[in-house]
Design an enzyme around this catalytic site. Structure first.
Site: not given
Length: 437
Positions: A77, A139, A204-205, A353, A357
């Site tokens: 954002n 922020c 926070n972000t 799997c 592997c």
């Protein structure tokens, strides 16, 4: 039934679920609806100083990362702090607190790193009856370019200084919100404690660009052909947030400092994990923005049911329970040996799997046995990495089985030792220290 009432730095709420400072807490209309839905508290969207409000962009404010099923994994954002008049916010906060005295209401604040600015706004917030303040030092966009937000949170000396001002000029509990955009989260936490903070909140972000439009070649979200870095949040940041919470909880210099956990919390299980690592409560944002305020009802019911099932009477039974089990790599037991085991009845023969592997250098899972498609662990090659468990689409099909002490590890040909041993004393470690007799 389990008691999930919460007291955090003296702030009481009926449950540990608070809405984080963000768009959902920007006005009384939203906060009232959140409380009706069941949220235990809110941190009001960050307030700025008196004067002309900040100006947000009028176009797209969010970028996104989705999973294969279009489920939202992360949001970026570029929205700033509240763009509403300070006095309007203060009036609404006061009325909401009068209407909902049993709910926590905390004011997030961000003003210039000048003592007079903090001294001026704190009495105004205190007059609303708010239960506490959260200092927004996190922020990473827009405000940081103006010397606020993460620009403060990245300098421990500034954190300590501002916290001291706030403790001097207000009676309210002070929660210091930390930025994850830093090398070592312990340093700002230590600075906040040195300044006298009552608690820290994190994370926070995270600074981010979530995507680029390959037609316009502009970062997303795009404003008139241009884009900017923003703050990343949502389920994808949860592992980063939990590690930082644990780092503060187990650091000798910050041990015991109350923590409000933030970062990708979407379910009751997420919340329980944060609290087990040392968080005294949790704050939620992206989940509420994605699924609506009523998601808290699932969180409350889920947490209560799990606590009842496990016999945990109150939140104090789980807060910090996992912290002692978080350690540094060098102290992990090198004599612990586990092997993967595939439940043939549950196996759907997809082969994921084997591919994982085979191409990850271990070659420890068959693909064919006697000319038939068959997936089985070759114990003599299995290093116990558990990658197969994580790529298998069938939950519980592949499990990790510890080898008992004394049994022979087919890969090494050596018996499993019952004695704990770690890298600090390993003969291959050039800095190994022999344990004292």
């Amino acid at each position: 039934m389990a008691d999930i009432r919460n007291t955090f730095v003296g702030i009481k709420s009926p449950n540990p679920f608070w809405l984080a400072s963000a768009p959902p807490t920007d006005k009384a209309y939203n906060v009232e609806r959140a409380f009706k839905a069941g949220w235990g508290g809110v941190v009001w969207k960050t307030l700025g100083e008196e004067g002309p409000p900040v100006v947000n962009v009028n176009g797209p404010r969010y970028g996104a990362i989705w999973g294969a099923d279009r489920r939202l994994l992360g949001l970026n954002n570029i929205e700033l702090i509240t763009d509403r008049d300070l006095q309007a916010n203060l009036r609404e906060m006061k009325q909401v607190k009068m209407n909902w005295p049993d709910r926590a209401l905390v004011a997030s604040i961000m003003v210039p790193c000048v003592e007079e600015s903090w001294k001026a706004i704190l009495p105004l917030v205190e007059e609303t009856g708010a239960d506490g303040i959260e200092l927004n030092f996190g922020c990473p966009h827009g405000m940081s370019e103006r010397g606020m937000g993460s620009a403060v949170g990245q300098v421990p000396e500034y954190i300590e200084m501002v916290v001291r001002w706030c403790k001097q000029y207000t009676r309210m509990p002070v929660i210091t919100k930390l930025t994850p955009n830093i090398t070592d989260i312990r340093k700002p936490a230590r600075a906040a404690r040195a300044g006298g903070t009552d608690a820290v909140s994190l994370i926070n972000t995270i600074n981010s660009i979530t995507g680029v439009d390959l037609d316009s070649f502009a970062p997303q979200p795009t404003i008139d052909g241009k884009g900017s870095h923003g703050g990343y949040c949502g389920p994808a940041v949860k592992p980063i947030a939990m590690n930082m919470v644990a780092e503060i909880a187990r650091d000798p210099e910050t041990h015991g400092l109350p923590i409000s956990g933030i970062g990708g919390i979407t379910t009751w299980r997420d919340a329980a994990e944060f609290m087990a690592l040392g968080a005294g409560n949790v704050q939620v944002c992206t989940a509420a923005m994605t699924y609506g305020f009523k998601i808290v009802q699932e969180m409350i019911a889920g947490l209560e049911n799990w606590m009842d099932e496990k016999g945990h009477a109150s939140l104090s039974d789980i807060i910090g329970r996992a912290t002692p089990n978080v350690t540094d790599w060098q102290y992990l037991n090198l004599n612990y040996v586990a092997k993967a085991h595939i439940d043939q009845d549950a196996c759907i023969k997809c082969g994921r799997c084997h591919i994982a592997c085979e191409d990850t250098s271990h070659q420890a899972i068959t693909s064919m046995v006697d000319g038939v498609r068959h997936f089985e662990v070759i114990e003599a090659e299995c290093v116990g990495c558990n990658l197969c468990v994580n790529v298998c689409p069938v939950e519980g099909c592949i499990t990790m089985e510890p080898l008992a002490a004394g049994s022979v590890d087919q890969r090494t040909g050596k018996p499993v030792s019952p004695i704990y041993a770690n890298w600090t004393t390993h003969p291959n470690n050039p800095m190994a220290k022999v344990a004292a007799e």
